[in-house]
Each structure stands twice: as C-alpha cells, then as structure tokens.
Motif scaffolding. Structure first.
Motif, PDB file in Angstrom:
ATOM      1  N   SER A 161       0.826  -1.208   0.000  1.00 26.25           N
ATOM      2  CA  SER A 161       0.000   0.000   0.000  1.00 26.25           C
ATOM      3  C   SER A 161       0.856   1.252   0.000  1.00 26.25           C
ATOM      4  N   ILE A 162       1.885   1.235   0.861  1.00 30.78           N
ATOM      5  CA  ILE A 162       2.755   2.426   0.947  1.00 30.78           C
ATOM      6  C   ILE A 162       3.414   2.696  -0.408  1.00 30.78           C
ATOM      7  N   VAL A 163       3.985   1.644  -1.000  1.00 30.54           N
ATOM      8  CA  VAL A 163       4.692   1.812  -2.278  1.00 30.54           C
ATOM      9  C   VAL A 163       3.717   2.315  -3.349  1.00 30.54           C
ATOM     10  N   GLU A 164       2.522   1.731  -3.376  1.00 24.88           N
ATOM     11  CA  GLU A 164       1.549   2.148  -4.407  1.00 24.88           C
ATOM     12  C   GLU A 164       1.078   3.578  -4.176  1.00 24.88           C
ATOM     13  N   ILE A 165       0.754   3.898  -2.917  1.00 26.36           N
ATOM     14  CA  ILE A 165       0.264   5.259  -2.634  1.00 26.36           C
ATOM     15  C   ILE A 165       1.350   6.286  -2.969  1.00 26.36           C
ATOM     16  N   GLU A 166       2.556   6.030  -2.499  1.00 31.00           N
ATOM     17  CA  GLU A 166       3.635   6.990  -2.749  1.00 31.00           C
ATOM     18  C   GLU A 166       3.955   7.079  -4.250  1.00 31.00           C
ATOM     19  N   SER A 167       3.837   5.950  -4.950  1.00 27.76           N
ATOM     20  CA  SER A 167       4.087   5.968  -6.404  1.00 27.76           C
ATOM     21  C   SER A 167       3.040   6.818  -7.113  1.00 27.76           C
ATOM     22  N   VAL A 168       1.762   6.613  -6.736  1.00 26.97           N
ATOM     23  CA  VAL A 168       0.681   7.392  -7.371  1.00 26.97           C
ATOM     24  C   VAL A 168       0.855   8.871  -7.037  1.00 26.97           C
ATOM     25  N   LEU A 216      -9.158  10.795  -3.791  1.00 23.12           N
ATOM     26  CA  LEU A 216      -8.960   9.338  -3.848  1.00 23.12           C
ATOM     27  C   LEU A 216      -7.656   8.932  -3.157  1.00 23.12           C
ATOM     28  N   ILE A 217      -6.605   9.715  -3.355  1.00 18.62           N
ATOM     29  CA  ILE A 217      -5.322   9.415  -2.703  1.00 18.62           C
ATOM     30  C   ILE A 217      -5.464   9.574  -1.178  1.00 18.62           C
ATOM     31  N   SER A 218      -6.175  10.621  -0.769  1.00 21.43           N
ATOM     32  CA  SER A 218      -6.379  10.839   0.676  1.00 21.43           C
ATOM     33  C   SER A 218      -7.140   9.680   1.293  1.00 21.43           C
ATOM     34  N   GLN A 219      -8.184   9.205   0.580  1.00 30.52           N
ATOM     35  CA  GLN A 219      -8.963   8.071   1.099  1.00 30.52           C
ATOM     36  C   GLN A 219      -8.074   6.826   1.225  1.00 30.52           C
ATOM     37  N   GLU A 238      -9.706  -1.914  -0.303  1.00 30.98           N
ATOM     38  CA  GLU A 238     -10.235  -0.539  -0.294  1.00 30.98           C
ATOM     39  C   GLU A 238      -9.193   0.423  -0.883  1.00 30.98           C
ATOM     40  N   ILE A 239      -7.941   0.227  -0.452  1.00 29.94           N
ATOM     41  CA  ILE A 239      -6.849   1.090  -0.926  1.00 29.94           C
ATOM     42  C   ILE A 239      -6.695   0.937  -2.441  1.00 29.94           C
TER      43      ILE A 239
END
Lengths: 265, 95
Positions: A161-168, A216-219, A238-239
């Motif tokens: 999740s961290i890698v995907e969120i930070e990548s996006v 969406l990123i915040s959620q 959900e993420i």
C-alpha cells in the motif's frame, strides 16, 4: 617491539573492518535478487508438498512406526523449506521498501524494525526444525509459523500500500508539473483560432479532475493508516479500489493532455 | 616490563572497545541506521520520470514527459510481486 604492537593493532583493526563490511554487504541484495530467491524457494516449498501428503496418507493408512518416522522427516523437510520461503518473502519486501524509500517520500523506519525482528525470529524458528522429535511438536511449530506469517503478511500488505500510494502521489505530482507547463503554454497562445479555444476548453475540463484524484489518494492514505490494526485484506482492497480509480483518472488526463499537445503541433 | 604490560592492556582495551561498539550496534534493533538500507538499484515498481522543472515547456518536452509519466503509471499497474504467497500451516498431523 613497538612495531610489533602496531602491527598487531593494525591486523586486528583490519580483520574487524573486513568482518563488519562482509556482514553488511551480505544483507544488501537488491529486491530483484531477493524476488528471484523467493521464487526459487517457493518452488522448492511447492515441490515438498506432494511427498509430504504421500507420507501423511501412508501414516494415516498404516499407522506404523516406520510410516510415522517417514512422516516426521517429510514434515521437517516441509517446515524447513517453508521457513526459507517465508524468510525470502520477508527479505524481499524489506529490500523493496528500502528501494522505494530512496525514490519516494516515505521516511518511516518502523516497518524496517518490525521486519528485522521477524527475520531474527524466523532464524531462531528455522533452527528449531532440525530438533523436532515428534509429530505434535511439528504441528505446534507450524502453528507458530502461521501466527508469525500473519504478522509478516500484514507488513507485506502495508508495504504494498505504501509503495503504491507513494508511487501514485509521485506520478500525480509529476502530472501537476506538466499541467502548469501546459497552462503557461496555452496562456502564451494569443491567437483565437477555434483550435486554440477548443484546446483551452479541454484543458480546463480535464483540470476539474485534479481534486478528485487528491480525494482518492487521501482516502487510500486513510485506509493505509488503519492497516496497522485492521483487517489487512479488506483494507488493502479498499486502498487498491481508490488507487485504481485515481490511476484511471490520471491516465485519462495524460491522454487528454497528449491530445491537446498533438492538436497544437 | 610494566610499560610493556600496559601497552598490551591498552591494545586489548582498544580492541575490546571496538568489539563492544560492534556488538551494541548489531543488537540495537531500534536504531534505524542498522535497519536502513544500503544503496540499491532502482526497482521497476516505482516511478522514475522526473519532468524538467522549467515553467514553460516546449511541445516536444511536454510530450516526452507525458510519455514517461504514462510509462510509470503502467509499471505500477502491473506489479503484483508484493502479494504474500500462500502456505500450508495446518499439517493435520495430530488428527
């Protein structure tokens, strides 16, 4: 005599330095190398399942001392390769987080500490496999592995999740740079041809989705913070749902910008 | 003689000190410096594109940047390596 002491001192210092350097370098495999090791060890684990099941069936059918001894050996082998595969997965996620940390904005070190703890526990547990002397001990050790793997999986989901969120987030930040460039470029176009007007209108329409991407990123980030204690699979879904939507909108904006640029060529 | 003994003691004390420092360093699990990674090559799963920071980009520059951003987006869409693999923990040995 003085020279001798100096020599001894230098020798020990050099030996210590070399030992320390070697142990440090041994830990620094890349995520690609660790992933290859994981694939290899997981294949060995899968290969060990069939012999284990065969021995188990024989033991359940005959119940003799021989079949029991055979099953104990097969269980030890299975647990051994299982430990290696789980260790490889743990090392892989640690190295991937490490690489991502260098590129992305994530700076927290808690997960590294947790993964180091898990790797130490796996090392100790791996040593226990060889000393197993009964089937019930093997069953207990496997249950311990199960509990430990739940913790490791949770960390795996957290890292994903961290890698995907930070990548996006990084992709989104890059897109915002392009948005500003394109905006400046369009503002410089003084003409009022229908093509320029249409490009400006399309640009303005596309920009309305930037707020949606931020939401969406915040959620996704909110769900990610709950991963520490919540249901890892549900929260991860959900993420991904939010991130996939964000990625889709980003993709549409990229295509839209490319279309604008193409029309102004 | 005493001088020699003192020198030996000093050397051993120094080596002992280094060993102690190494031991503390290795066992101090909560020190990020131990857990933190050493330099590693870039993985394929995180974005690599860095659009140039010039405020007024040319058409070609913007086109290239958008292409790179699109590639990064595609890369993270396809990466499934972090999913935890499945293991059999219930051996069914004591049933």
């Amino acid at each position: 005599m003085k020279k001798f002491y100096v020599f001894i001192f230098l020798f020990f210092s050099l030996a210590l330095f070399l030992l320390y350097t070697k142990s440090t370098l041994a830990q620094s495999k890349t995520s690609t190398e660790n992933y290859q090791e994981l694939l290899q060890n997981y294949r060995s684990y899968q290969d060990a399942i069939t012999p284990f099941n065969t021995k188990k069936s024989r033991y359940l059918t005959y119940g003799t001392v021989d079949t029991q001894a055979e099953l104990l050996d097969a269980s030890k082998n299975l647990l051994n390769v299982e430990t290696r595969a789980i260790t490889s997965y743990t090392s892989f996620i640690k190295s991937l987080l490490a690489e991502a940390t260098q590129i992305l904005q994530y700076r927290d070190t808690v997960l590294y500490i947790k993964l180091d703890d898990e790797l130490s526990s796996l090392n100790i547990a791996g040593g226990k496999v060889g000393t197993l002397s009964s089937l019930s001990e093997a069953e207990t050790l496997s249950a311990d592995f199960s509990d430990q793997y739940k913790k490791i999986s949770r960390i795996g989901y957290q890292i994903k999740s961290i890698v995907e969120i930070e990548s996006v987030k990084k992709i989104f930040a890059n897109l915002q740079v392009e948005k500003n460039k394109l905006e400046n470029f369009l503002n410089e176009q003084t003409g009022s041809t229908s093509q320029i007007l249409a490009a400006k209108e399309k640009f303005s329409t596309l920009n309305q989705d930037f707020g949606r991407i931020s939401d969406l990123i915040s959620q996704a980030e909110t769900s990610q913070k709950k991963l520490e204690n919540g249901d890892p699979i549900g929260l991860t879904q959900e993420i991904w749902k939010n991130l996939n939507e964000a990625k889709a909108v980003i993709g549409q904006i990229i295509t839209g910008y490319q279309n604008i640029i193409f029309s102004l060529k | 003689m005493i001088k020699k003994l003192l020198m030996i003691l000093l050397v051993f004390a120094f080596i002992g000190g280094i060993l102690f420092l190494l031991y503390v360093g290795k066992n101090k699990m909560h020190a990020p410096s131990i857990s933190l990674p050493v330099p590693i090559s870039q993985p394929t799963s995180v974005p690599e594109a860095s659009p140039s920071a010039t405020p007024n980009g040319s058409i070609v520059e913007m086109e290239n940047d958008l292409k790179l951003i699109g590639n990064d987006l595609q890369k993270i869409k396809e990466d499934t390596r972090l999913n935890p693999p499945a293991f059999l923990f219930d051996l069914g040995l004591t049933k």
